[in-house]
Design an enzyme around this catalytic site. Structure first.
Site, PDB file in Angstrom:
ATOM      1  N   GLU A 192     -20.227  34.575   2.393  1.00 46.14           N
ATOM      2  CA  GLU A 192     -21.066  33.462   2.652  1.00 46.14           C
ATOM      3  C   GLU A 192     -21.340  33.657   4.163  1.00 46.14           C
ATOM      4  O   GLU A 192     -20.539  33.548   4.890  1.00 46.14           O
ATOM      5  CB  GLU A 192     -20.227  32.327   2.214  1.00 46.14           C
TER       6      GLU A 192
ATOM      7  N   GLU B 118     -25.396  29.125  -6.154  1.00 52.27           N
ATOM      8  CA  GLU B 118     -24.293  28.409  -6.498  1.00 52.27           C
ATOM      9  C   GLU B 118     -24.983  27.293  -7.516  1.00 52.27           C
ATOM     10  O   GLU B 118     -26.152  26.868  -7.272  1.00 52.27           O
ATOM     11  CB  GLU B 118     -23.548  27.792  -5.361  1.00 52.27           C
TER      12      GLU B 118
ATOM     13  N   TYR C 113     -20.030  30.064   8.758  1.00 47.30           N
ATOM     14  CA  TYR C 113     -21.318  29.571   8.693  1.00 47.30           C
ATOM     15  C   TYR C 113     -21.543  29.222  10.502  1.00 47.30           C
ATOM     16  O   TYR C 113     -20.778  28.697  11.075  1.00 47.30           O
ATOM     17  CB  TYR C 113     -21.295  28.305   8.257  1.00 47.30           C
TER      18      TYR C 113
ATOM     19  N   GLN D 155     -27.900  29.843   1.048  1.00 50.47           N
ATOM     20  CA  GLN D 155     -28.103  30.411  -0.503  1.00 50.47           C
ATOM     21  C   GLN D 155     -29.868  30.723  -0.871  1.00 50.47           C
ATOM     22  O   GLN D 155     -30.264  30.091  -0.122  1.00 50.47           O
ATOM     23  CB  GLN D 155     -27.353  29.240  -1.506  1.00 50.47           C
TER      24      GLN D 155
ATOM     25  N   ASN E  49     -12.569  31.780  -4.744  1.00 51.78           N
ATOM     26  CA  ASN E  49     -13.494  31.338  -3.770  1.00 51.78           C
ATOM     27  C   ASN E  49     -12.960  30.421  -2.804  1.00 51.78           C
ATOM     28  O   ASN E  49     -12.210  29.424  -3.295  1.00 51.78           O
ATOM     29  CB  ASN E  49     -14.777  30.853  -4.285  1.00 51.78           C
ATOM     30  N   GLU E  50     -12.727  30.832  -1.527  1.00 52.43           N
ATOM     31  CA  GLU E  50     -12.190  29.866  -0.183  1.00 52.43           C
ATOM     32  C   GLU E  50     -10.896  29.081  -0.951  1.00 52.43           C
ATOM     33  O   GLU E  50     -10.626  28.123  -0.992  1.00 52.43           O
ATOM     34  CB  GLU E  50     -13.212  28.741   0.087  1.00 52.43           C
TER      35      GLU E  50
HETATM   36  O1  AHR Z   1     -22.348  27.215   0.373  1.00 54.01           O
HETATM   37  C1  AHR Z   1     -21.866  26.215   0.186  1.00 54.01           C
HETATM   38  C2  AHR Z   1     -20.361  26.212   0.095  1.00 54.01           C
HETATM   39  O2  AHR Z   1     -19.795  26.530   1.413  1.00 54.01           O
HETATM   40  C3  AHR Z   1     -19.813  26.760  -0.741  1.00 54.01           C
HETATM   41  O3  AHR Z   1     -19.676  26.370  -2.032  1.00 54.01           O
HETATM   42  C4  AHR Z   1     -18.455  27.040  -0.201  1.00 54.01           C
HETATM   43  O4  AHR Z   1     -17.620  28.230  -0.627  1.00 54.01           O
HETATM   44  C5  AHR Z   1     -18.451  27.087   1.073  1.00 54.01           C
HETATM   45  O5  AHR Z   1     -17.669  26.065   1.846  1.00 54.01           O
END
Ligand code: AHR
Length: 512
Positions: free
Chosen positions: A316, A44, A259, A365, A191-192
């Site tokens: 992600e 990103e 995450y 990432q 995205n999101e």
């Molecule tokens: O990876 C960091 C961020 O996490 C991304 O920009 C977003 O899609 C997610 O919340």
């Protein structure tokens, strides 16, 4: 005093030799393949990911093609990155592709409002990204802007990339140096969209997806694989509403973001390098939630799509800690320890074991951001423990999936338990069998007795990634503290395979 020292020594001695046992059966004929796209990466416009990661100052004394850093490229080529997702993340829904084409000096500048408020000069745009993908020999996966863009803007970006016609937009691509269509097929529709991508409800998003996807056309030779912006972690309703309201033939995949947060608290996530066994244990509990997430989101998808035509795309994933002290908190730069390696290996085992539905995933990432594969410091670069896991696991890419049935001992800490061992297995086109084993127990080795049904083999070799401490990291002063070693703890015993896997380690076995 003396007595307590003796007690500590005895405990240490007992722990270092402590060992438990596990039983494993591996069998063929599942009919499934581990898609190489599970091993995808995400880059990103965030912090030092693109700028100062891939795309560096023209005066930096490293080998470059244009401004693309070749030591980073070469390291990534070695692990066979199958796809690269770009330009975001949250950045994607504020990105306007026309700002990133044409002569670099004439490109408009913008503020990267999501990540540190820095100036984005748009010097890395569509052509630069696709040049990077070509160098990496990887497939591009572009996330289009639904949050602040328009249907027309997305439609024209697809046309710019993929149309071989003489339309004005296609001719503009030729004028900018690329007469042939780029043939980009992986296409994210936002995205999101439940958060930074527009704060939409799932009902509203499903409607938007249908509009945007309608006009994102297939050009000759490049049918699009459109990926809908999916759920945040445990938001099962999002998946349900998308599956119900988006015609299956309109979407190739539906995404999921998850995450691992060590403390479970987004405000104070925990240090990447300084953590106790309690925090490590909690982190692994959180990492293992991926199994539950994949199961539950898949079950909803199964209701609407029993033939599993739509992929679950975990685009992600990874551990998100507090940023390294002294760095810009908006840049999400974090160190990467042996804990990260165990998280990567465990998560990839989960994806492999669900390869009937999980056809694609991207670690967040690639360089200098979150659970990175590579960290850079001016002309220096290092490979993280997570990089080494992807290196070991590349053998699973596009291999035939083998079913595993595991009885694992528990790793128990303060009265709570998780399975100590996790595993996945596959057979490549040459007949070699690969078994990836992870022991998340910080203290005990595990002896595993494995039966391989219907599979012929006569010799076993292996590789291991481990270190003295779970907090160990590679640094610019000591860049190879954690590296892959030969593993000699596996042997053939009659028809069975006997393995002793040390505490806190990742092992890849090859049987032939
Ligand atoms: O990876 C960091 C961020 O996490 C991304 O920009 C977003 O899609 C997610 O919340």
């Amino acid at each position: 005093m003396k007595k307590s020292l003796l007690f500590i020594l005895l405990c240490w001695h007992a722990n270092s030799f402590a060992q438990t046992t596990a039983g494993l059966t591996i069998s063929s004929n599942t009919g499934e393949t581990v898609s190489r796209h599970i091993y995808g990466q995400f880059a990103e416009h965030l912090g030092r990911g693109i700028y100062d990661g891939f795309w560096v100052d023209k005066n930096l004394p490293v080998k470059k093609q244009g401004r693309i850093r070749l030591d980073v490229v070469n390291a990534l080529r070695k692990i066979k990155v199958p796809n690269l997702r770009w330009p975001g993340g949250c950045f994607a829904d504020e990105y306007h592709w026309r700002d990133g084409i044409g002569p670099s000096m004439q490109r408009p500048k913008m503020v990267n409002t999501n990540w540190g408020g820095v100036t984005e000069d748009n010097s890395f745009g569509t052509h630069e990204f696709l040049a990077l993908c070509k160098l990496l020999d990887t497939e591009p996966y572009i996330a289009g802007n639904v949050g602040s863009g328009t249907v027309e803007e997305m439609a024209k970006w697809v046309e710019y990339l993929n149309s071989g016609s003489s339309s004005t937009v296609a001719k503009m691509r030729a004028q900018n140096g690329h007469p042939e269509p780029f043939k980009v097929s992986f296409w994210g529709v936002g995205n999101e969209s439940w958060g930074c991508g527009g704060e939409m409800t799932p009902e509203f998003y499903a409607g938007q997806f249908r509009r945007y996807a309608t006009y994102a056309r297939d050009y000759p030779g490049t049918p699009l694989k459109k990926i809908a912006s999916g759920a945040n972690s445990f938001d099962y309703n999002w998946t349900e509403v998308c599956m119900k309201n988006i015609p299956l033939n309109m979407m190739w995949g539906l995404s999921l973001h998850y995450y691992t947060i060590p403390t479970g608290n987004w405000g104070k996530k925990g240090s990447a390098t300084g953590f106790t066994e309690q925090e490590y244990f909690n982190t692994m509990v959180s990492c293992l939630k991926m199994e539950e997430l994949v199961n539950k989101h898949s079950a909803i998808m199964d209701k609407y799509d029993p033939d599993k035509k739509v992929a679950l795309v975990v685009d992600e994933w990874g551990i998100w800690t507090d940023p390294e002290p002294g760095t810009n908190p908006g840049f999400l730069y974090q160190q990467n320890s042996l804990r990260d390696a165990l998280i990567a290996a465990t998560t990839l085992n989960i994806f492999n074991n669900h390869c009937d539905r999980v056809k694609m995933a991207e670690l967040a990432q690639t360089v200098n951001v979150l659970q990175a594969l590579i960290l850079t410091d001016k002309a220096k670069m290092l490979l993280t423990p997570t990089y080494h896991v992807f290196d070991m696991y590349k053998v699973h890419q596009d291999a035939k999936y083998l079913a595993v049935n595991l009885k694992s001992p528990d790793y128990d800490f303060n009265g709570k338990t998780i399975p100590a061992i996790n595993v996945s297995a596959s057979q490549d086109a040459t007949g070699k069998i690969h078994i990836s084993l992870v022991n998340v127990d910080m203290n005990k080795a595990v002896s595993i007795s494995t039966q391989l049904k219907d599979l012929k083999w006569s010799a076993v070799t292996g590789e291991i990634l481990t270190s003295a401490n779970i907090t160990d990291v590679n640094t610019f002063q000591q860049p190879s503290k954690l590296h892959i070693n030969n593993f000699t703890g596996a042997k053939k015993d009659g028809d069975d395979l006997k393995v002793t896997i040390p505490a806190k380690s990742v092992v890849m076995l090859e049987l032939k």
